[in-house]
Write an enzyme that holds these catalytic residues in place. Sequence first.
Site, PDB file in Angstrom:
ATOM      1  N   ARG A 153       0.830  -1.198   0.000  1.00 43.85           N
ATOM      2  CA  ARG A 153       0.000   0.000   0.000  1.00 43.85           C
ATOM      3  C   ARG A 153       0.869   1.253   0.000  1.00 43.85           C
ATOM      4  O   ARG A 153       1.955   1.260   0.563  1.00 43.85           O
ATOM      5  CB  ARG A 153      -0.869  -0.005   1.261  1.00 43.85           C
ATOM      6  CG  ARG A 153      -2.313  -0.250   0.985  1.00 43.85           C
ATOM      7  CD  ARG A 153      -3.099  -0.599   2.206  1.00 43.85           C
ATOM      8  NE  ARG A 153      -2.917   0.293   3.341  1.00 43.85           N
ATOM      9  CZ  ARG A 153      -3.420   0.057   4.555  1.00 43.85           C
ATOM     10  NH1 ARG A 153      -4.135  -1.024   4.768  1.00 43.85           N
ATOM     11  NH2 ARG A 153      -3.219   0.882   5.548  1.00 43.85           N
ATOM     12  N   ARG A 164       3.023   7.782  10.382  1.00 46.36           N
ATOM     13  CA  ARG A 164       1.799   7.229  10.976  1.00 46.36           C
ATOM     14  C   ARG A 164       1.991   6.938  12.462  1.00 46.36           C
ATOM     15  O   ARG A 164       1.084   7.126  13.261  1.00 46.36           O
ATOM     16  CB  ARG A 164       1.364   5.956  10.237  1.00 46.36           C
ATOM     17  CG  ARG A 164       0.797   6.262   8.861  1.00 46.36           C
ATOM     18  CD  ARG A 164       0.442   5.002   8.125  1.00 46.36           C
ATOM     19  NE  ARG A 164      -0.763   4.384   8.640  1.00 46.36           N
ATOM     20  CZ  ARG A 164      -1.143   3.149   8.340  1.00 46.36           C
ATOM     21  NH1 ARG A 164      -0.423   2.405   7.557  1.00 46.36           N
ATOM     22  NH2 ARG A 164      -2.257   2.662   8.833  1.00 46.36           N
TER      23      ARG A 164
HETATM   24  P1  AMP Z   1      -6.078   1.855   8.533  1.00 47.95           P
HETATM   25  O1  AMP Z   1      -6.504   0.946   7.438  1.00 47.95           O
HETATM   26  O2  AMP Z   1      -6.981   1.798   9.740  1.00 47.95           O
HETATM   27  O3  AMP Z   1      -4.635   1.681   8.897  1.00 47.95           O
HETATM   28  O4  AMP Z   1      -6.236   3.351   7.975  1.00 47.95           O
HETATM   29  C1  AMP Z   1      -5.535   3.786   6.845  1.00 47.95           C
HETATM   30  C2  AMP Z   1      -5.538   5.294   6.776  1.00 47.95           C
HETATM   31  O5  AMP Z   1      -6.885   5.789   6.642  1.00 47.95           O
HETATM   32  C3  AMP Z   1      -4.983   6.014   7.982  1.00 47.95           C
HETATM   33  O6  AMP Z   1      -3.577   6.107   7.981  1.00 47.95           O
HETATM   34  C4  AMP Z   1      -5.642   7.386   7.831  1.00 47.95           C
HETATM   35  O7  AMP Z   1      -5.017   8.125   6.820  1.00 47.95           O
HETATM   36  C5  AMP Z   1      -7.030   7.019   7.338  1.00 47.95           C
HETATM   37  N1  AMP Z   1      -7.974   6.811   8.456  1.00 47.95           N
HETATM   38  C6  AMP Z   1      -8.524   5.645   8.879  1.00 47.95           C
HETATM   39  N2  AMP Z   1      -9.335   5.837   9.930  1.00 47.95           N
HETATM   40  C7  AMP Z   1      -9.310   7.162  10.200  1.00 47.95           C
HETATM   41  C8  AMP Z   1      -9.925   7.992  11.184  1.00 47.95           C
HETATM   42  N3  AMP Z   1     -10.731   7.487  12.127  1.00 47.95           N
HETATM   43  N4  AMP Z   1      -9.674   9.326  11.133  1.00 47.95           N
HETATM   44  C9  AMP Z   1      -8.876   9.860  10.197  1.00 47.95           C
HETATM   45  N5  AMP Z   1      -8.236   9.146   9.250  1.00 47.95           N
HETATM   46  C10 AMP Z   1      -8.437   7.798   9.248  1.00 47.95           C
END
Ligand code: AMP
Length: 202
Positions: A153, A164
């Site tokens: 990704r 992150r």
């Molecule tokens: P994840 O798949 O949960 O690792 O999320 C991937 C990316 O989506 C994160 O690094 C953020 O950029 C965005 N993202 C996911 N959930 C949120 C949230 N609750 N608030 C803001 N950005 C989010």
Amino acid sequence: MKLVFIGKPGSGKGTQAKILSKKLKISHISTGDLFRQSTGEFSKLVHSYIDGGNFVPDDLTIKMLRERILKEDCKNGFIFDGFPRTLPQAEMLEKEIKIDYIIDVHISDEEAIKRMSGRRICKKCGELYNLNTNHIPKKKNMCDKCGGILFKREDQTSEAIKKRIEIHYKEVKPILKKFNPIIINGEQSIDKVTEDILKILE
Ligand code: AMP
């Protein structure tokens, strides 16, 4: 049953949410997945944040989540995976939804970096692999399930990973303080982590 899983990127909270949503027959709501599955202008907009390792703004995230939980499949309950991630999101949650358990799947920074840099996803079927754990594809860069090509990704380059984790500390720590979640050791086997979570829910 309404659950919230909090954890660093790479903590395995998504894997656990997937397993437990099946076991408990409730919906798995990953805001990250919802963003990635989005289309059109909204998708372009959210990817301009995600691909650089930044959070999507709260107003967009909260609106998307509010719409999602109105759907029929959320009637029995749900697991939030990756929400809330900021204080305004936590405040919205506190005001609008009664959550049964908030669980922090905890891993060290070193473990998070190791796991994230090894992540690969199948382009075709979405199956997840990890070159740095025990879920390695049998053939290099090829999905065991469907033969699709595996890719990394955009938000899993080393720069984006570091960012992150930095953002996680800045934004998520105040939430941990606010909710005082139940901490689970995420550095155990997948089965053992599931077992530990189930024990809490009993
Ligand atoms: P994840 O798949 O949960 O690792 O999320 C991937 C990316 O989506 C994160 O690094 C953020 O950029 C965005 N993202 C996911 N959930 C949120 C949230 N609750 N608030 C803001 N950005 C989010």
